[in-house]
Structures are given as structure tokens and as C-alpha cells.
Design a protein around this motif. Sequence first.
Motif, PDB file in Angstrom:
ATOM      1  N   ALA A  12      92.412 -49.946  15.565  1.00 42.87           N
ATOM      2  CA  ALA A  12      93.446 -48.942  15.311  1.00 42.87           C
ATOM      3  C   ALA A  12      92.808 -47.617  14.898  1.00 42.87           C
ATOM      4  N   ALA A  13      91.703 -47.685  14.205  1.00 49.40           N
ATOM      5  CA  ALA A  13      91.024 -46.467  13.756  1.00 49.40           C
ATOM      6  C   ALA A  13      90.221 -45.790  14.859  1.00 49.40           C
ATOM      7  N   VAL A  14      89.573 -46.577  15.713  1.00 46.31           N
ATOM      8  CA  VAL A  14      88.646 -45.968  16.672  1.00 46.31           C
ATOM      9  C   VAL A  14      89.170 -45.843  18.102  1.00 46.31           C
ATOM     10  N   LEU A  15      90.144 -46.628  18.502  1.00 47.80           N
ATOM     11  CA  LEU A  15      90.593 -46.601  19.893  1.00 47.80           C
ATOM     12  C   LEU A  15      91.057 -45.215  20.349  1.00 47.80           C
ATOM     13  N   PRO A  16      91.797 -44.461  19.534  1.00 51.39           N
ATOM     14  CA  PRO A  16      92.190 -43.118  19.987  1.00 51.39           C
ATOM     15  C   PRO A  16      91.011 -42.162  20.204  1.00 51.39           C
ATOM     16  N   THR A  17      89.857 -42.460  19.632  1.00 52.72           N
ATOM     17  CA  THR A  17      88.700 -41.579  19.825  1.00 52.72           C
ATOM     18  C   THR A  17      87.971 -41.861  21.140  1.00 52.72           C
ATOM     19  N   PHE A  18      88.355 -42.907  21.856  1.00 55.55           N
ATOM     20  CA  PHE A  18      87.696 -43.244  23.117  1.00 55.55           C
ATOM     21  C   PHE A  18      88.102 -42.323  24.264  1.00 55.55           C
ATOM     22  N   GLN A  58      98.439 -33.401  22.573  1.00 55.10           N
ATOM     23  CA  GLN A  58      97.631 -34.577  22.276  1.00 55.10           C
ATOM     24  C   GLN A  58      98.485 -35.831  22.441  1.00 55.10           C
ATOM     25  N   PRO A  59      97.930 -36.891  23.018  1.00 55.43           N
ATOM     26  CA  PRO A  59      98.716 -38.125  23.167  1.00 55.43           C
ATOM     27  C   PRO A  59      99.055 -38.718  21.803  1.00 55.43           C
ATOM     28  N   ASP A  60     100.204 -39.363  21.734  1.00 57.89           N
ATOM     29  CA  ASP A  60     100.662 -39.967  20.490  1.00 57.89           C
ATOM     30  C   ASP A  60     100.298 -41.448  20.482  1.00 57.89           C
ATOM     31  N   PHE A  61      99.288 -41.779  19.692  1.00 58.88           N
ATOM     32  CA  PHE A  61      98.824 -43.156  19.587  1.00 58.88           C
ATOM     33  C   PHE A  61      99.459 -43.901  18.417  1.00 58.88           C
ATOM     34  N   ARG A  62     100.381 -43.260  17.689  1.00 55.12           N
ATOM     35  CA  ARG A  62     100.949 -43.895  16.494  1.00 55.12           C
ATOM     36  C   ARG A  62     101.615 -45.242  16.770  1.00 55.12           C
ATOM     37  N   PRO A  63     102.415 -45.406  17.838  1.00 59.67           N
ATOM     38  CA  PRO A  63     103.004 -46.741  18.069  1.00 59.67           C
ATOM     39  C   PRO A  63     101.946 -47.813  18.344  1.00 59.67           C
ATOM     40  N   ILE A  64     100.891 -47.444  19.057  1.00 59.66           N
ATOM     41  CA  ILE A  64      99.818 -48.396  19.351  1.00 59.66           C
ATOM     42  C   ILE A  64      99.081 -48.760  18.061  1.00 59.66           C
ATOM     43  N   LYS A  65      98.780 -47.740  17.265  1.00 52.16           N
ATOM     44  CA  LYS A  65      98.088 -47.994  16.002  1.00 52.16           C
ATOM     45  C   LYS A  65      98.944 -48.867  15.086  1.00 52.16           C
TER      46      LYS A  65
END
Length: 192
Positions: free
Chosen positions: A110-116, A36-43
Motif C-alpha cells: 500500500a505504501a510503495v505500489l503508487p510509486t511504481f 495524478q491518479p487516485d490510488f486511495r481506494p486501492i491503498k
Amino acid sequence: MTLQSEPTACPWSIRIHQPCLCHSDRHALQEIAVTQPDFRPIKRQLILNGGFVMLFGFAAGFAFVFFILGSIELWPIPGKIAYQLPGSDKAWRMTHLEGVINGLMLWLLAAVLPTFELSVKLTHRIAQALIITAWAFPIASLFDALFKDSRGLRFGGPITNIIPFFLFYVGILTLIWAVVAVIVATWRQRPE
């Protein structure tokens, strides 16, 4: 969720919860988590910038109150400074709300962008574009509150009008790009 009356073979099961993940199942979940991609730095960027933009909006909210009162005073600090801030009721309200709403937008993002289901690279670009937008709008609105004839609605006039004009221009262009990028990327995905 099932209620089990007999003990299961797996020592990690809890009677009220679903059956346990044994070692092989746990290994499979770890492999999925690694891919799974790591979105933590973006969030993290979105949450930090959202918080700072909201703090900017809160500070503008205090200035808005001082404008309405016609003086600078904070309870329980004794005394007041008799000074009428420049601007208008409308300009200070706009600056305050731009900060609060744009900061909240970044937190929501930050909450919804990774779900796109976008690539990490595109997600990072969209986040950067919206961070630029979130800062551009309240700063541009502040010019209208602080300086005469500085709404930034058209090019020309004093430099205090030209700066917010370009801030609004950059903000709206990056906002439009981010929205179109999400729409196009989502449109191209094949439903399963």
C-alpha cells in the motif's frame, strides 16, 4: 530552506520556510493534483486486507501457544481447558507467520505500489492478485495444522490435502503474475 531577514511581499510566507506559494502557484499545484491518479481506494483495500490477514496470523499465534502448552489458557482468565490442539509445532508456526508476514506485505505494498508509476488499472489488478496470495497462503497452511496429511504439497490424498494444494497453487500463480507484471511495466517505461 532559506532564512529571510526581510519580510516578503507574500503574506503567507513564514520566515524559516521556503518562499510562499502565491495564488498562481497554488492553482498550478491543484491542477497537478487533479491529474495524478487516485490510488486511495486501492491503498484502502490493501490496508484493510493486510490488517485482517495479520489478525488471522495473530489468532493462529494464540493457537500455536495453546498447541505448545497442551491446553487452552489465557491469563488473567482463571482456569484452563485441557485440550491438545492437533497438528505440529512446525505447522502452527507456519500458519502464524504466513498471516503476519503476508499482512505486512500488503501494508508495505500500500505504501510503495503508487510509486511504481503504473496505471491505476494495472495497480488495481496487482493489488487484487496479491490480496488473493496473502489470504491463500495462511489459510492453506492452517489445513496442515488442523488435519493429518494435509500439507498441500502434491495433488491427491484426502480433501483436506487437495484444498490447500489448490490454495497454494492459486496463491503462487497470482504472486508470479503480479511480480512479472511490475517488472514488465517498469521495463517498458522510458527513463527520462
